[in-house]
Design a protein around this motif. Structure first.
Motif, mmCIF file in Angstrom:
data_model
loop_
_atom_site.group_PDB
_atom_site.id
_atom_site.type_symbol
_atom_site.label_atom_id
_atom_site.label_comp_id
_atom_site.label_asym_id
_atom_site.label_seq_id
_atom_site.Cartn_x
_atom_site.Cartn_y
_atom_site.Cartn_z
ATOM 1 N N GLN A 9 -78.636 -22.468 -43.387
ATOM 2 C CA GLN A 9 -78.172 -21.533 -43.653
ATOM 3 C C GLN A 9 -78.180 -22.317 -45.182
ATOM 4 N N GLY A 10 -78.559 -21.872 -46.186
ATOM 5 C CA GLY A 10 -79.436 -22.437 -47.229
ATOM 6 C C GLY A 10 -78.790 -21.611 -48.506
ATOM 7 N N THR A 11 -79.463 -22.258 -49.955
ATOM 8 C CA THR A 11 -78.587 -21.684 -50.827
ATOM 9 C C THR A 11 -78.978 -19.875 -51.209
ATOM 10 N N THR A 12 -80.131 -20.120 -51.183
ATOM 11 C CA THR A 12 -81.048 -17.970 -50.902
ATOM 12 C C THR A 12 -81.301 -17.724 -49.650
ATOM 13 N N THR A 78 -77.351 -26.635 -39.631
ATOM 14 C CA THR A 78 -77.096 -27.222 -41.459
ATOM 15 C C THR A 78 -77.386 -25.485 -42.253
ATOM 16 N N ASN A 79 -76.807 -26.876 -42.989
ATOM 17 C CA ASN A 79 -76.364 -25.638 -44.396
ATOM 18 C C ASN A 79 -76.212 -26.020 -45.745
ATOM 19 N N GLN A 80 -76.032 -24.558 -46.796
ATOM 20 C CA GLN A 80 -75.216 -25.898 -48.164
ATOM 21 C C GLN A 80 -74.007 -25.853 -47.521
ATOM 22 N N ARG A 81 -74.076 -27.108 -48.476
ATOM 23 C CA ARG A 81 -73.247 -28.054 -48.242
ATOM 24 C C ARG A 81 -71.971 -27.417 -49.669
ATOM 25 N N GLU A 82 -70.559 -27.841 -49.508
ATOM 26 C CA GLU A 82 -69.735 -27.513 -50.424
ATOM 27 C C GLU A 82 -69.215 -26.255 -50.796
ATOM 28 N N THR A 83 -69.921 -24.926 -50.920
ATOM 29 C CA THR A 83 -69.351 -23.730 -50.983
ATOM 30 C C THR A 83 -68.572 -23.281 -49.519
ATOM 31 N N VAL A 100 -69.699 -20.913 -54.825
ATOM 32 C CA VAL A 100 -70.887 -21.632 -54.591
ATOM 33 C C VAL A 100 -70.885 -23.071 -55.236
ATOM 34 N N TRP A 101 -71.664 -23.697 -54.318
ATOM 35 C CA TRP A 101 -71.502 -25.432 -54.620
ATOM 36 C C TRP A 101 -71.956 -25.470 -56.144
ATOM 37 N N GLN A 102 -72.903 -24.533 -56.418
ATOM 38 C CA GLN A 102 -73.661 -24.504 -58.429
ATOM 39 C C GLN A 102 -71.837 -23.964 -58.987
ATOM 40 N N ALA A 133 -67.132 -29.847 -60.516
ATOM 41 C CA ALA A 133 -66.531 -29.171 -59.786
ATOM 42 C C ALA A 133 -67.870 -28.674 -58.686
ATOM 43 N N TYR A 134 -68.771 -29.400 -58.844
ATOM 44 C CA TYR A 134 -69.898 -29.614 -57.458
ATOM 45 C C TYR A 134 -69.015 -29.281 -56.324
ATOM 46 N N PHE A 135 -67.950 -30.114 -55.874
ATOM 47 C CA PHE A 135 -67.371 -29.881 -54.723
ATOM 48 C C PHE A 135 -66.649 -29.122 -54.299
ATOM 49 N N GLY A 243 -74.317 -30.882 -43.290
ATOM 50 C CA GLY A 243 -74.884 -30.355 -44.125
ATOM 51 C C GLY A 243 -76.197 -30.511 -44.400
ATOM 52 N N ASP A 244 -76.975 -29.569 -44.659
ATOM 53 C CA ASP A 244 -78.478 -29.986 -45.310
ATOM 54 C C ASP A 244 -79.279 -31.313 -45.183
ATOM 55 N N GLN A 245 -78.782 -31.490 -46.480
ATOM 56 C CA GLN A 245 -79.326 -32.894 -46.981
ATOM 57 C C GLN A 245 -79.176 -33.932 -46.183
ATOM 58 N N GLN A 246 -77.836 -33.965 -45.266
ATOM 59 C CA GLN A 246 -77.090 -35.030 -44.107
ATOM 60 C C GLN A 246 -78.384 -34.999 -42.499
ATOM 61 N N TYR A 264 -86.373 -30.939 -51.462
ATOM 62 C CA TYR A 264 -87.252 -30.620 -52.627
ATOM 63 C C TYR A 264 -86.775 -29.374 -52.518
ATOM 64 N N GLY A 265 -85.289 -28.745 -53.362
ATOM 65 C CA GLY A 265 -84.944 -27.162 -52.110
ATOM 66 C C GLY A 265 -84.857 -26.443 -53.466
ATOM 67 N N THR A 266 -83.695 -26.188 -53.418
ATOM 68 C CA THR A 266 -82.738 -25.083 -54.806
ATOM 69 C C THR A 266 -83.358 -26.483 -55.252
ATOM 70 N N GLY A 267 -81.659 -26.993 -54.848
ATOM 71 C CA GLY A 267 -81.821 -28.970 -55.676
ATOM 72 C C GLY A 267 -82.819 -29.874 -55.247
ATOM 73 N N CYS A 268 -82.520 -30.713 -55.576
ATOM 74 C CA CYS A 268 -83.002 -31.977 -55.491
ATOM 75 C C CYS A 268 -81.827 -33.201 -54.351
ATOM 76 N N PHE A 269 -82.176 -33.376 -53.491
ATOM 77 C CA PHE A 269 -80.756 -34.628 -53.253
ATOM 78 C C PHE A 269 -81.904 -35.687 -52.483
ATOM 79 N N LEU A 270 -81.732 -36.772 -53.151
ATOM 80 C CA LEU A 270 -82.479 -38.130 -52.674
ATOM 81 C C LEU A 270 -81.001 -38.976 -52.342
#
Ligand code: G3P
Length: 497
Positions: A9-12, A78-83, A100-102, A133-135, A243-246, A264-270
């Motif tokens: 379940q992603g952001t978009t 797995t999912n968009q997190r924080e939302t 939403v997280w954004q 505000a992200y979290f 969560g999707d990044q983990q 490299y998704g909606t955002g980018c998470f390293l």
């Protein structure tokens, strides 16, 4: 043949992906859903649309692949997190849209929190995060403060909070289970990642009753049962959640200290696995729970970049410079360089390592000769520059010098971006055959719980390289380009203040 289905379940969009026991993708169904922008800087989703799109693609992928429900032995989520979603536990209805997280609406609340003596430090030390505000924490507070009657209801124990995983578990189990996993809990800013419990001090400050919060569980294990065929139908365990990044970190088999991936998704998470000891970042990253298995957790350092692939969607949907995301590669290659143009996609502020809720997007360095191709190229390059920002911070924090970086996510398919990424980092970029590592990670977690896969070693042995990108840019050129980026970022900061 037995199958594991990952719900991503992603952001978009909501996706359902069927994996067989040899980890091959058997089928994919995907549905985009509405992005709701009620005000500048605000982003919402309709939780019922999240549910209908997610349950819709689950049914669709089962129908399309023709697999029997009885051969599906586990579901992973797995999912968009924080939302953040808050719903009434009696009616099952959300009391407000998902924030939403954004979404930046709680920036002012965060400013006030930062004024409380010692709170910045407390949040960093106990949640691994920083006040932003992200979290989820300030988003829950906003709902309780702004939706009529919400606070009274919450105090009476009538409301439940969940990140998207919790919401889906609740819906899939018909309201029987209110749970989340360690990784999603660690993104809320109200979860103590050292004590592994909800943090009472932060709950008191934000005015969040504990009765709203889900039970936090291991990432691999039975969360509950989903009834696939409706009442009396086949019951499938929800056996993996992250969560999707983990999930992507797990799907990339980054099981050892120092193993890293960039999605490299909606955002980018390293994210870099840092093992079972929490390390605090001194360079603007966050510490988060990488995985929780058998009651024990491992941690990761994370560089959260808010806009990655979303900037390519912006080129396509708002600027209409390309008709398909993948065309960006073609146009970017039509010019020999960026022509001095830098795009800073700070559309929702900047995340790591800058953490500026008030930064906004900018295009800099335009000259009379700058054309559409330069803007497209500069947009792709911005994803790589942001990655260098967080990679440098990560190397400083961990003391580990990366020799290569594993990549995944939709935009990792863009060869121009991957070449430039390797050039600008000066490290090799390793792209696996399966770019769907987020879904794969969730499938692995579920499959491990029900015995489809035996061990992490078995998973590691399945990682296959598609292509390795090596840097060919000179050190001088790399540094010159990167210093142009740093200058551009500075100009975009504190714009809204
Ligand atoms: O923290 C936000 C992140 O989980 C969103 O991921 O894949 O939608 O970019 P994605």
């Amino acid at each position: 043949m037995k199958y594991v289905i990952a719900l991503d379940q992603g952001t978009t969009s909501s996706r359902a992906i069927v994996f067989d026991s040899e980890q091959k993708i058997v089928g994919v169904a995907q549905k985009e859903f509405r992005q709701i922008y009620p005000k500048e800087g605000w982003v919402e989703h309709d939780p019922m649309e999240i549910w209908s799109s997610q349950s819709g693609v689950l049914a669709e992928v089962i129908a399309r692949t023709g697999i029997s429900q009885h051969d599906i032995i586990a579901l992973g989520i797995t999912n968009q997190r924080e939302t953040t979603i808050v719903w009434d536990k009696h009616t099952g209805k959300p009391i407000y849209n998902a924030i939403v997280w954004q979404c930046r609406r709680t920036a002012k609340i965060c400013d006030e929190l930062k004024q409380i003596e010692g709170l910045n430090e407390y949040v960093k030390e106990n949640t691994g995060l920083l006040i932003d505000a992200y979290f989820s924490g300030t988003k829950i507070k906003w709902i309780l403060d702004n939706v009529e009657g919400a606070r009274e209801k919450a105090e009476k124990g009538d409301l439940l909070f969940g990140t998207v995983d919790s919401w889906l578990i609740w819906k899939l189990t018909n309201g029987k289970v209110h749970a989340t996993d360690y990784t999603n809990a660690s993104r809320t800013m109200i979860y103590n990642i050292k004590k592994l419990e909800w943090d009472q001090k932060l709950l008191d400050i934000l005015g969040i009753p504990k009765s709203m919060l889900p039970k936090v569980k291991d990432c691999s294990g039975t969360f509950g049962y989903a009834n696939l065929g409706g009442k009396g139908g086949h019951r499938v365990p929800i056996a993996g959640v992250a969560g999707d990044q983990q999930a992507a970190l797990f799907g990339q088999a980054c099981f050892n200290k120092g193993d890293s991936k960039n999605t490299y998704g909606t955002g980018c998470f390293l994210l870099m696995n840092i093992g079972d000891k929490m390390v605090r970042s001194k360079h603007g990253l966050v510490t988060t729970i990488a995985i929780g298995l058998e009651g024990k957790v491992e941690y990761a350092l994370e560089g959260s970049i808010f806009i990655g692939g979303a900037s390519v969607q912006w080129l396509r949907d708002e600027l209409k410079l390309v008709s398909e995301a993948r065309d960006t590669e073609y146009f970017a290659r039509k010019v020999k360089d960026n022509g001095g143009v830098y795009v800073v996609p700070a559309f929702v502020g900047l995340g790591a390592p800058y953490w500026d809720m008030y930064a906004r997007g900018a295009i800099l360095g335009l000259t009379r000769g700058a054309n559409k191709n330069h803007i497209i190229r500069a947009t792709l390059e911005s994803i790589a520059y942001q990655t260098r920002d967080v990679l440098e911070a990560m190397q400083e924090d961990s003391g580990i010098k990366l020799k290569n970086l594993k990549v995944d996510g939709g935009a990792a398919a863009n060869n121009f971006l991957m070449e430039f990424q390797s050039d600008i980092l000066g490290v090799n970029v390793r792209r696996p055959v399966t770019l769907e590592t987020t879904a794969l990670g969730a499938a692995y977690l579920a499959g491990l719980a029900v015995g489809v896969w035996e061990s992490k070693d078995e998973i590691s042995s399945q990682w296959k390289l598609d292509r390795e990108f090596t840097a060919s840019m000179s050190e001088d050129e790399r540094n010159k380009k990167y210093s142009g980026w740093k200058k551009a970022v500075k100009r975009s900061m504190a714009w809204e203040e």
